[in-house]
Design a protein around this motif. Sequence first.
Motif, mmCIF file in Angstrom:
data_model
loop_
_atom_site.group_PDB
_atom_site.id
_atom_site.type_symbol
_atom_site.label_atom_id
_atom_site.label_comp_id
_atom_site.label_asym_id
_atom_site.label_seq_id
_atom_site.Cartn_x
_atom_site.Cartn_y
_atom_site.Cartn_z
ATOM 1 N N PHE A 11 -15.915 16.976 -9.931
ATOM 2 C CA PHE A 11 -15.707 16.981 -11.388
ATOM 3 C C PHE A 11 -16.999 16.554 -12.041
ATOM 4 C CE2 PHE A 11 -11.403 15.915 -9.728
ATOM 5 C CZ PHE A 11 -10.751 17.043 -10.158
ATOM 6 N N LYS A 12 -17.697 17.495 -12.621
ATOM 7 C CA LYS A 12 -19.020 17.221 -13.209
ATOM 8 C C LYS A 12 -19.886 16.491 -12.184
ATOM 9 C CE LYS A 12 -17.550 17.445 -17.973
ATOM 10 N NZ LYS A 12 -16.862 16.684 -18.994
ATOM 11 N N GLN A 13 -20.226 15.228 -12.410
ATOM 12 C CA GLN A 13 -21.109 14.533 -11.463
ATOM 13 C C GLN A 13 -20.336 13.795 -10.367
ATOM 14 O OE1 GLN A 13 -24.402 15.122 -11.343
ATOM 15 N NE2 GLN A 13 -23.764 16.547 -12.943
ATOM 16 N N VAL A 14 -19.012 13.694 -10.528
ATOM 17 C CA VAL A 14 -18.235 12.898 -9.578
ATOM 18 C C VAL A 14 -17.705 13.783 -8.445
ATOM 19 C CG1 VAL A 14 -16.294 11.316 -9.333
ATOM 20 C CG2 VAL A 14 -17.495 11.492 -11.525
ATOM 21 N N ARG A 15 -17.989 13.355 -7.223
ATOM 22 C CA ARG A 15 -17.465 14.089 -6.078
ATOM 23 C C ARG A 15 -16.103 13.483 -5.733
ATOM 24 N NH1 ARG A 15 -21.702 13.963 -1.833
ATOM 25 N NH2 ARG A 15 -22.760 15.556 -3.054
ATOM 26 N N ALA A 16 -15.021 14.200 -6.084
ATOM 27 C CA ALA A 16 -13.676 13.631 -5.905
ATOM 28 C C ALA A 16 -13.272 13.672 -4.431
ATOM 29 C CB ALA A 16 -12.665 14.393 -6.742
ATOM 30 N N ILE A 17 -13.406 14.839 -3.809
ATOM 31 C CA ILE A 17 -13.163 14.893 -2.362
ATOM 32 C C ILE A 17 -14.299 15.670 -1.707
ATOM 33 C CG2 ILE A 17 -10.646 14.592 -2.310
ATOM 34 C CD1 ILE A 17 -10.409 17.641 -2.203
ATOM 35 N N ASP A 18 -14.598 15.267 -0.505
ATOM 36 C CA ASP A 18 -15.814 15.768 0.133
ATOM 37 C C ASP A 18 -15.504 16.132 1.577
ATOM 38 O OD1 ASP A 18 -18.411 16.412 0.538
ATOM 39 O OD2 ASP A 18 -19.112 14.348 0.773
ATOM 40 N N GLY A 19 -14.820 17.255 1.745
ATOM 41 C CA GLY A 19 -14.499 17.701 3.083
ATOM 42 C C GLY A 19 -13.234 17.073 3.646
ATOM 43 N N VAL A 20 -12.129 17.298 2.950
ATOM 44 C CA VAL A 20 -10.853 16.736 3.406
ATOM 45 C C VAL A 20 -10.138 17.738 4.321
ATOM 46 C CG1 VAL A 20 -8.522 16.154 2.635
ATOM 47 C CG2 VAL A 20 -10.502 15.154 1.483
ATOM 48 N N SER A 21 -9.788 17.299 5.516
ATOM 49 C CA SER A 21 -9.032 18.138 6.445
ATOM 50 C C SER A 21 -7.878 17.326 7.007
ATOM 51 C CB SER A 21 -9.911 18.593 7.617
ATOM 52 O OG SER A 21 -11.076 19.213 7.155
ATOM 53 N N PHE A 22 -6.694 17.901 6.988
ATOM 54 C CA PHE A 22 -5.553 17.261 7.638
ATOM 55 C C PHE A 22 -4.455 18.282 7.790
ATOM 56 C CE2 PHE A 22 -4.955 16.299 3.070
ATOM 57 C CZ PHE A 22 -3.693 16.832 2.870
ATOM 58 N N SER A 23 -3.371 17.907 8.451
ATOM 59 C CA SER A 23 -2.226 18.807 8.535
ATOM 60 C C SER A 23 -0.950 17.995 8.480
ATOM 61 C CB SER A 23 -2.274 19.640 9.813
ATOM 62 O OG SER A 23 -2.119 18.781 10.919
ATOM 63 N N ALA A 24 0.131 18.650 8.035
ATOM 64 C CA ALA A 24 1.442 17.999 7.998
ATOM 65 C C ALA A 24 2.424 18.975 8.622
ATOM 66 C CB ALA A 24 1.821 17.679 6.551
ATOM 67 N N ARG A 25 3.128 18.506 9.640
ATOM 68 C CA ARG A 25 3.997 19.445 10.356
ATOM 69 C C ARG A 25 5.430 19.381 9.849
ATOM 70 N NH1 ARG A 25 6.397 15.911 14.136
ATOM 71 N NH2 ARG A 25 5.103 14.055 14.417
ATOM 72 N N ASP A 26 6.196 20.408 10.220
ATOM 73 C CA ASP A 26 7.607 20.459 9.844
ATOM 74 C C ASP A 26 8.376 19.365 10.589
ATOM 75 O OD1 ASP A 26 7.065 22.572 8.241
ATOM 76 O OD2 ASP A 26 7.811 24.113 9.626
ATOM 77 N N GLY A 27 9.445 18.906 9.984
ATOM 78 C CA GLY A 27 10.287 17.904 10.619
ATOM 79 C C GLY A 27 9.628 16.539 10.731
ATOM 80 N N ALA A 28 8.672 16.280 9.837
ATOM 81 C CA ALA A 28 8.011 14.974 9.876
ATOM 82 C C ALA A 28 7.622 14.552 8.474
ATOM 83 C CB ALA A 28 6.759 15.043 10.754
ATOM 84 N N ILE A 29 7.522 13.252 8.282
ATOM 85 C CA ILE A 29 7.029 12.732 7.007
ATOM 86 C C ILE A 29 5.589 12.282 7.232
ATOM 87 C CG2 ILE A 29 7.348 11.010 5.204
ATOM 88 C CD1 ILE A 29 10.305 10.894 5.977
ATOM 89 N N THR A 30 4.684 12.912 6.481
ATOM 90 C CA THR A 30 3.273 12.593 6.633
ATOM 91 C C THR A 30 2.807 11.825 5.417
ATOM 92 O OG1 THR A 30 3.050 14.675 7.816
ATOM 93 C CG2 THR A 30 1.015 13.574 7.152
ATOM 94 N N GLY A 31 2.123 10.731 5.618
ATOM 95 C CA GLY A 31 1.690 9.896 4.501
ATOM 96 C C GLY A 31 0.190 9.952 4.305
ATOM 97 N N LEU A 32 -0.214 10.152 3.047
ATOM 98 C CA LEU A 32 -1.627 10.152 2.699
ATOM 99 C C LEU A 32 -1.911 8.765 2.137
ATOM 100 C CD1 LEU A 32 -3.766 12.394 2.801
ATOM 101 C CD2 LEU A 32 -3.121 13.008 0.479
#
Lengths: 240, 409
Positions: A11-32
Amino acid sequence: MIEVDGLRKRFKQVRAIDGVSFSARDGAITGLLGHNGAGKSTSLRILYGLLTADSGSALVDGINVMNEPQKAQENIGVMTDAHGLYPRLTAREHIEYFAQLRKLDKSIIDKRTELLIEQLAMEEIADRRAEGYSQGEKMKVCLARSLIHNPQNIIMDEPTNGLDVMTTRSVRTILQTLKDQNKCILLSSHIMQEISALCDEVIVISEGKVLMQGSLDALLTSTGESDLEEAFMSITRASR
Amino acid sequence: MSIWLVITRKELLDAIRDRRALMALLLFPVIGPFVIYFMFNTIVDIAEEAKDLTLPIVGAEYAPDLVDFLEQSGIKLTPIVNEYETSSEARNSKPYIYPARLLADIREKIENRTYDFVLLIPPDFSIRLGESKTVNLELFHESSRATAQAKMGRVQQTISAWHQETASLRLMARGISPTIARPVSIEKIDVASPQARAQRILGMIPFFIIVAAFVCGMGIAVDATAGERERKSLEPLLVNPIQRTSIVVGKWMAAATFSGLGLLLVMVLNLLALNQVPLEQLGLSFSISATEIIGIVMITLPLAFFATALQLFVGIFAKSFKDAQAYLSVISMLPMAPLFFNIFNTVDRELWMSLVPMLGQHMLLADVVAGKNPPLFDFAVAAVSVVLFSLVFIYGATLVFKRERIIFS
């Protein structure tokens, strides 16, 4: 099933996320899990198609959100950070409005609405206008309208923020039920107890980067700590 | 059901439950016709009063001839008694001057509106008249009192008629034809009397109709743009798989519905008000045919879409109700532009005016109200122009709506 790979957003000069990788599978609760401003909301907003990533990809059940945002949105139920209810509409009208926006059939809308009102114990507020709802009641309406189309993937931004113990517990119960129905649930939180009580998988995010993803046990073992809070602190400290 | 229709329905339901939006819809349209009704009645009253005229007079006893003449002209006289000079001897002594207290009394009674004017006849009236000299009559009045102007005019006319007659008699007594002293005679033919004023009031009707388009849809326009942003309900709405265009169009149609209803309400109430006013007493007739009504509706209804499109476009930039209200009240001033244009330019309607939103409608409406029949082509040009402008605003609003910044802040 949600798969995120190398998301970047500035966002303009602010880097909000910088290479985010993850996965969330079915039948599970994934927390960020992350501090305020770590990039949780930005990642989720890219996932449900309201922000465009500068680079990287986000897949929902194999559908690329960047290319086909609306098709992806069909498979997602979203509970945003802000409740954003219309004070002059009743709970039932909120739910029906979203159902109609998703072009559901009248018979399905009626059936699902009744079911959700019952599941979320909303009988009392169903036909009352939203002005004057408690935090918990607002939350229930938001949850109900995000589940009206019975989505396979459920994304929730800070779902238990500001809720009392009773409501928090009922949210947990609902999430467990959804998990048992083999849904893919991805939620963000900065509250450690919440994550440890609910989640099968934890993604630790800090300063726009994913530091670790794994089961709760795996996190504790790899850091050698006895609770999530200590583990989280040690992971974020190590990254600096 | 189309998505935009779902949104329109929801916005309308929301608005019907919103007392503020509903008040704007129902209250504003009443104001214009009420003002028009009130103003017309005032004009009729003034015109009636001028016919039925009473003139307070001091010193009527000194000028029996003039008094007879005034009464024969249909002016009722109310003699004011000179109570500061009780003895008739003193009053008849020569030269006699009215006491200052009496004059002060007259001034005060005019100021406190007991009288609109007072005619003062000097005690030496008959003597000076007999000597063929000029008599100084004094007419006390208050020039800022607009309601008394018509009556004043009549008093002056009657006195100058008497003046003419007396002058002629004096000349004839000396064997001179009165026409010698009157090389020119002007006969004023008054066309700018109450009728003209009534026409000017009828000219306000287009203004009220155009303003209604802006006022009546504003509640929804604000709620649907800045309201969504302030409540933070935009994000949950946009996670549904729908086109942004559908959302903007849906909101537009809801606002335009209210705006259009307001317009129609103003028109119906204006027609009712004009029906109630005794226009024939002003020698005016206002009859409107069904085709003319359809014409007026066709001219003005596109304005409902124009006004609300503009409001949505501007409202979307506002983060809160407060901001939006500030922006939109400036916009609500726009309908005044054609009104002023019309006041300062007394030109006739030309085709290019139809291309300018609001100005075109204003001029066309003014023509229709004045009983002229503008060509159908001009109506069509005005309607197409307004619709095109609306579509540009809606397209603009959709573009703005796609900005990430608008959703999250």
